[in-house]
Write an enzyme that holds these catalytic residues in place. Structure first.
Site, mmCIF file in Angstrom:
data_model
loop_
_atom_site.group_PDB
_atom_site.id
_atom_site.type_symbol
_atom_site.label_atom_id
_atom_site.label_comp_id
_atom_site.label_asym_id
_atom_site.label_seq_id
_atom_site.Cartn_x
_atom_site.Cartn_y
_atom_site.Cartn_z
ATOM 1 N N SER A 1 -31.584 -37.029 -10.161
ATOM 2 C CA SER A 1 -32.689 -36.078 -10.375
ATOM 3 C C SER A 1 -33.987 -36.541 -9.713
ATOM 4 C CB SER A 1 -32.934 -35.889 -11.876
ATOM 5 O OG SER A 1 -34.089 -35.098 -12.056
ATOM 6 N N LYS B 1 -28.132 -26.461 -20.227
ATOM 7 C CA LYS B 1 -29.189 -25.450 -20.342
ATOM 8 C C LYS B 1 -28.954 -24.463 -21.495
ATOM 9 C CE LYS B 1 -30.776 -25.732 -15.569
ATOM 10 N NZ LYS B 1 -31.027 -25.050 -14.307
ATOM 11 N N ASN C 1 -34.439 -24.417 -19.091
ATOM 12 C CA ASN C 1 -34.576 -25.645 -18.288
ATOM 13 C C ASN C 1 -35.810 -26.431 -18.724
ATOM 14 O OD1 ASN C 1 -36.720 -24.255 -17.168
ATOM 15 N ND2 ASN C 1 -36.265 -24.868 -15.068
ATOM 16 N N ASP D 1 -36.700 -21.503 -13.693
ATOM 17 C CA ASP D 1 -35.957 -21.460 -12.425
ATOM 18 C C ASP D 1 -36.268 -20.186 -11.620
ATOM 19 O OD1 ASP D 1 -34.684 -23.903 -12.539
ATOM 20 O OD2 ASP D 1 -32.895 -23.118 -13.524
ATOM 21 N N GLY E 1 -22.935 -18.594 -11.535
ATOM 22 C CA GLY E 1 -23.054 -19.656 -12.537
ATOM 23 C C GLY E 1 -24.451 -19.653 -13.131
ATOM 24 N N ALA F 1 -27.224 -21.079 -12.235
ATOM 25 C CA ALA F 1 -28.364 -20.913 -11.333
ATOM 26 C C ALA F 1 -28.583 -19.436 -11.006
ATOM 27 C CB ALA F 1 -28.145 -21.714 -10.052
ATOM 28 N N ASN G 1 -19.266 -13.330 -6.135
ATOM 29 C CA ASN G 1 -18.786 -14.630 -6.603
ATOM 30 C C ASN G 1 -17.323 -14.816 -6.233
ATOM 31 O OD1 ASN G 1 -19.429 -17.044 -8.024
ATOM 32 N ND2 ASN G 1 -18.135 -16.357 -9.719
ATOM 33 N N ARG G 2 -16.937 -16.103 -6.031
ATOM 34 C CA ARG G 2 -15.535 -16.433 -5.740
ATOM 35 C C ARG G 2 -14.626 -15.841 -6.819
ATOM 36 N NH1 ARG G 2 -14.287 -22.752 -5.694
ATOM 37 N NH2 ARG G 2 -15.002 -22.481 -7.831
ATOM 38 N N THR G 3 -15.046 -15.959 -8.071
ATOM 39 C CA THR G 3 -14.304 -15.343 -9.183
ATOM 40 C C THR G 3 -15.053 -14.055 -9.539
ATOM 41 O OG1 THR G 3 -13.906 -17.609 -9.960
ATOM 42 C CG2 THR G 3 -13.349 -15.812 -11.479
HETATM 43 N N1 NAP Z 1 -33.225 -25.933 -6.139
HETATM 44 C C1 NAP Z 1 -33.261 -25.804 -7.461
HETATM 45 O O1 NAP Z 1 -34.323 -25.881 -8.085
HETATM 46 C C2 NAP Z 1 -31.994 -25.484 -8.211
HETATM 47 C C3 NAP Z 1 -32.074 -25.003 -9.530
HETATM 48 C C4 NAP Z 1 -30.873 -24.715 -10.200
HETATM 49 C C5 NAP Z 1 -29.656 -24.946 -9.567
HETATM 50 N N2 NAP Z 1 -29.624 -25.432 -8.298
HETATM 51 C C6 NAP Z 1 -28.338 -25.675 -7.608
HETATM 52 O O2 NAP Z 1 -27.551 -24.500 -7.646
HETATM 53 C C7 NAP Z 1 -26.157 -24.847 -7.609
HETATM 54 C C8 NAP Z 1 -25.385 -24.025 -8.626
HETATM 55 O O3 NAP Z 1 -25.733 -24.456 -9.933
HETATM 56 P P1 NAP Z 1 -25.124 -23.748 -11.233
HETATM 57 O O4 NAP Z 1 -25.909 -24.269 -12.389
HETATM 58 O O5 NAP Z 1 -25.039 -22.266 -11.070
HETATM 59 O O6 NAP Z 1 -23.617 -24.317 -11.274
HETATM 60 P P2 NAP Z 1 -22.389 -23.688 -12.064
HETATM 61 O O7 NAP Z 1 -22.857 -22.985 -13.305
HETATM 62 O O8 NAP Z 1 -21.391 -24.775 -12.177
HETATM 63 O O9 NAP Z 1 -21.816 -22.530 -11.090
HETATM 64 C C9 NAP Z 1 -21.237 -22.872 -9.856
HETATM 65 C C10 NAP Z 1 -21.106 -21.621 -8.989
HETATM 66 O O10 NAP Z 1 -20.673 -22.053 -7.699
HETATM 67 C C11 NAP Z 1 -19.459 -21.357 -7.353
HETATM 68 N N3 NAP Z 1 -18.665 -22.243 -6.492
HETATM 69 C C12 NAP Z 1 -18.414 -23.558 -6.661
HETATM 70 N N4 NAP Z 1 -17.695 -24.036 -5.634
HETATM 71 C C13 NAP Z 1 -17.498 -22.984 -4.777
HETATM 72 C C14 NAP Z 1 -16.807 -22.835 -3.545
HETATM 73 N N5 NAP Z 1 -16.191 -23.873 -2.978
HETATM 74 N N6 NAP Z 1 -16.806 -21.620 -2.944
HETATM 75 C C15 NAP Z 1 -17.432 -20.582 -3.520
HETATM 76 N N7 NAP Z 1 -18.085 -20.646 -4.709
HETATM 77 C C16 NAP Z 1 -18.118 -21.845 -5.332
HETATM 78 C C17 NAP Z 1 -18.823 -21.017 -8.679
HETATM 79 O O11 NAP Z 1 -17.899 -19.956 -8.481
HETATM 80 P P3 NAP Z 1 -16.713 -19.663 -9.571
HETATM 81 O O12 NAP Z 1 -17.358 -18.875 -10.667
HETATM 82 O O13 NAP Z 1 -15.711 -18.889 -8.809
HETATM 83 O O14 NAP Z 1 -16.223 -21.009 -10.030
HETATM 84 C C18 NAP Z 1 -20.079 -20.615 -9.473
HETATM 85 O O15 NAP Z 1 -20.503 -19.322 -9.126
HETATM 86 C C19 NAP Z 1 -26.092 -26.353 -7.890
HETATM 87 O O16 NAP Z 1 -25.727 -26.989 -6.696
HETATM 88 C C20 NAP Z 1 -27.491 -26.732 -8.322
HETATM 89 O O17 NAP Z 1 -27.835 -28.031 -7.877
HETATM 90 C C21 NAP Z 1 -30.771 -25.713 -7.603
#
Ligand code: NAP
Length: 280
Positions: free
Chosen positions: A14, A65, A86, A101, A128, A130, A150-152
């Site tokens: 982090s 979260k 968050n 966010d 997901g 985010a 989304n993939r799913t």
């Molecule tokens: N910059 C920032 O301030 C900020 C803030 C928040 C989050 N983020 C980033 O945003 C990203 C997502 O976070 P999250 O909290 O949403 O995670 P999460 O709840 O685990 O959700 C993951 C998402 O990614 C998809 N996914 C994972 N691998 C994939 C692949 N190979 N191909 C296509 N889709 C894929 C999943 O699809 P399925 O549903 O099909 O599994 C799901 O929609 C993270 O990397 C996080 O670091 C950044």
């Protein structure tokens, strides 16, 4: 010294302690900011212990979260709309939950990147936490249409249902949203394409139709790094006009949390510049 921290699992990566230390220095706030990385089953206990020890507030990251939101006695409307927090503010009357966010993304897009959302078609990739966190804020930004792909696919549809039922987003606003899989994308062009998947962390790129990149005015990845992410590299190779990673969102969501706790808004531009140079 007032104590704050970020809690997540894992937490070693982090950048929040660095960002908040820069904000505190620049605004003259007497505060410390640390990392908490409890085992997943010990999250609630770790939060309550930090509060009992005099902690003033927490940032919360994956995978806590929703559980942070559930611990709070009261919340902001933007946290209530998504059922996830968050940011926690420890107040005399109980724990207050916020979710910065969405505001962080909007500030990065509109102020740092000078991108106007009004009337635009947006493709939000991922369903997901985010994606859930930013969707209401994007809708508030007067976008014309948001496609959540989304993939799913079922998860994209469930996200929109959640925002309507639990999140209380009015139907007339939700009518501007479509949920689907990558192979059922409604025709573009999409002025803004946002990658809210975690794919870039493993070098995996969502299987979008290739034409979406060249048609976009801005392609954005919430993941950030020293180099352009794999998603942004692909977008550049396929003719995207502009690309940006999520470092600005990270700094802006932190500034919103800092403001909630300290009632002082830090200058984010200089912090973003310093953080970017430290990545390089
Ligand atoms: N910059 C920032 O301030 C900020 C803030 C928040 C989050 N983020 C980033 O945003 C990203 C997502 O976070 P999250 O909290 O949403 O995670 P999460 O709840 O685990 O959700 C993951 C998402 O990614 C998809 N996914 C994972 N691998 C994939 C692949 N190979 N191909 C296509 N889709 C894929 C999943 O699809 P399925 O549903 O099909 O599994 C799901 O929609 C993270 O990397 C996080 O670091 C950044």
């Amino acid at each position: 010294m007032d104590r704050y921290a970020v809690v997540g699992h894992p937490i070693g990566h982090s950048r929040s302690p660095e960002i908040h230390a820069m904000f505190a220095r620049a605004t003259g706030q007497a505060m410390t900011y640390e990392r908490l990385g409890p085992d997943p089953e010990g999250f609630e206990e770790a939060v309550l212990r930090f509060r009992e020890e005099g902690g003033k507030g927490l940032n919360v990251t994956l995978p806590f979260k929703e559980r942070a939101f559930a611990l709070a006695r009261s919340c902001s409307s933007r946290a209530g709309a998504v059922g996830a927090a968050n940011t926690l503010d420890f107040r005399a009357e109980g724990i207050f939950a916020d979710n910065t966010d969405g505001a962080g993304l909007i500030r990065d897009l509109t102020r740092n990147l000078d991108f106007s959302l009004a009337g635009q078609d947006v493709l939000l990739v991922g369903a997901g936490g985010a994606a859930r966190g930013v969707l209401p804020a994007l809708l508030d930004g007067s976008v014309s249409r948001i496609v959540v792909a989304n993939r799913t696919p079922a998860r994209a549809l469930a996200l929109l249902q959640y925002l309507g039922r639990e999140g209380g987003l009015p139907q007339e606003i939700l009518h501007r949203c479509v949920g689907c899989g990558f192979d059922a994308l409604p025709p573009g062009p999409y002025a803004l394409v946002i990658n809210a998947t975690s794919g870039s962390l493993e070098g995996e790129i969502p299987a979008l139709p290739e034409g979406v990149y060249g048609e976009a005015m801005l392609v954005y990845d919430m993941v950030y790094g020293k180099e352009p992410t794999p998603f942004l590299k692909k977008a550049q190779a396929l003719g995207a006009r502009r690309t940006a990673d999520g470092l600005g969102m990270l700094v802006e969501q932190a500034a919103e949390s800092f403001y909630l706790w300290r009632q002082v808004y830090p200058d984010t531009g200089s912090v973003l510049q310093q953080l970017r140079s430290r990545l390089e």
